[in-house]
Scaffold this motif. Structure first.
Motif, short mmCIF file in Angstrom:
data_model
loop_
_atom_site.label_atom_id
_atom_site.label_comp_id
_atom_site.label_asym_id
_atom_site.label_seq_id
_atom_site.Cartn_x
_atom_site.Cartn_y
_atom_site.Cartn_z
N GLY A 76 0.81 -1.21 0.00
CA GLY A 76 0.00 0.00 0.00
C GLY A 76 0.85 1.26 0.00
N THR A 77 0.26 2.35 0.47
CA THR A 77 0.93 3.64 0.49
C THR A 77 0.97 4.21 1.90
N ASP A 78 1.91 5.13 2.13
CA ASP A 78 1.99 5.77 3.44
C ASP A 78 1.07 6.98 3.48
N SER A 79 1.13 7.73 4.60
CA SER A 79 0.23 8.86 4.79
C SER A 79 0.44 9.97 3.76
N ASP A 80 1.60 9.98 3.12
CA ASP A 80 1.89 10.98 2.09
C ASP A 80 1.57 10.48 0.68
N GLY A 81 1.06 9.25 0.59
CA GLY A 81 0.70 8.70 -0.70
C GLY A 81 1.83 8.00 -1.42
N ASN A 82 2.95 7.82 -0.74
CA ASN A 82 4.09 7.14 -1.36
C ASN A 82 3.97 5.63 -1.22
#
Length: 333
Positions: free
Chosen positions: A213-219
């Motif tokens: 998935g992605t982190d809180s910053d969308g990475n």
């Protein structure tokens, strides 16, 4: 002979009682199955263990449905299906896992993963009865008449979720040689790489390329395995933190520790082994902050020529079949 007779009687009873309770079929409203497409229905079952299950079902259209044995601990299971109308507002549904979709298209009922009787009492209430199950092995559901109500708080949805089924994804076996001996871990503490996944034995429900998935910053999160030497606590053992597993929004499992993993060595190859057993579980956290038991967990791993391969198999929550995750690193980081 007695068992066969009992099965026949059970099937006959299902056809009479799965639909409306009105004895005069001529007075029933003949609801077409298409009238419930897109709506989510919930029911209630008390399992033999005493636990309360809340099953859900949604028929998206005439060929795809999702089923959840219990919304309070499991994930939706995706099926292909076709239906046969038996009588007024009464249908037989033949469900097929992704690997058997060709049998669904040819309407080969003998290859159905599950067989379900469906009665439509009204636009807001259905009754289901599972009369055939070659898939889950959950005996408490079979031949149990379940009344289910439309969930008005869930929007109608006639667009089925995509079923991941990558034919190129295959299971592996990591065998530990008989002459392997216990050893201290001499590999790295962190390995980055990628993983594939399978849902159900052999990937009968779904299989594909995994993601963290992605982190809180969308990475995008790179799947990473962390290994901690715990020989000071228990000789020749490590604790392994597995990668984040983002299967669906409702079934995203944060990294969790598997302690007491045994380390063995044969030549220059290191092996990892762990088996919790069916009665033990590891607790993990989901992305929504709730916890989930990782049941029947097994892990086998191999470090060879700097490449780490780890295969885990586990049953999340109340799911009766496993999720298999196969991680492969690039090289030791």
């Amino acid at each position: 002979m007695g068992k066969k007779l009992l099965l026949i009687v059970s099937m006959l009873i299902s056809l009479f009682f799965v639909s409306c309770t009105n004895d005069d079929e001529s007075e029933m409203t003949d609801y077409e199955i298409s009238e419930i497409y897109g709506y989510t229905f919930y029911g209630n079952i008390t399992a033999s263990s005493g636990n309360t299950l809340i099953p859900s079902i949604i028929l998206y259209n005439d060929e795809r449905c999702d089923w959840n044995m219990s919304v309070n601990g499991m994930n939706n299971n995706q099926f292909y299906y076709y239906s046969v109308k038996n009588s007024t507002a009464n249908y037989t549904l033949y469900w097929y896992s992704a690997e058997n979709v060709s049998y669904c298209k040819s309407k080969d009922s003998s290859k159905a993963s599950m067989v379900v009787q469906l009665g439509i009492n009204s636009a807001d209430e259905i009754v289901i009865l599972l009369t055939g199950d070659d898939l889950t092995g959950v005996s408490g559901m079979t031949n149990t008449r379940v009344k289910m109500s439309k969930q008005t708080n869930i929007e109608k949805n006639t667009t089925p979720s995509k079923i991941e089924f990558d034919e190129e994804v295959e299971d592996i076996t990591i065998s530990i040689p008989e002459n392997a001996v216990s050893a201290n871990w001499a590999g790295e503490s962190s390995y980055s790489g990628k993983f594939v996944f399978m849902v159900g034995e052999g990937g009968s429900f779904a299989k594909g390329q995994g993601t963290s998935g992605t982190d809180s910053d969308g990475n995008e999160i790179t799947p990473t395995v962390l290994i901690t030497d715990t020989s000071a606590v228990s000789v020749n053992t490590v604790t392994i933190k597995v990668p984040r597993f983002a299967y669906t929004e409702a079934m995203t499992i944060e990294p969790y520790d598997i302690a007491g993993v045994q380390v063995l060595k044969d030549g220059e190859v290191y092996y990892l082994s762990y088996e919790a057993g069916s009665s033990s579980s590891v607790t993990a956290q989901k992305a929504d902050g709730t916890t989930i038991n990782i049941n029947s967990l097994t892990l086998k791993g191999k470090l060879e020529n700097g490449i780490l391969t780890i295969r885990t198999s586990f049953n999340p929550g109340k799911m009766p079949f496993p999720i298999i995750q196969i991680f492969t690193s690039g090289s030791g980081d």
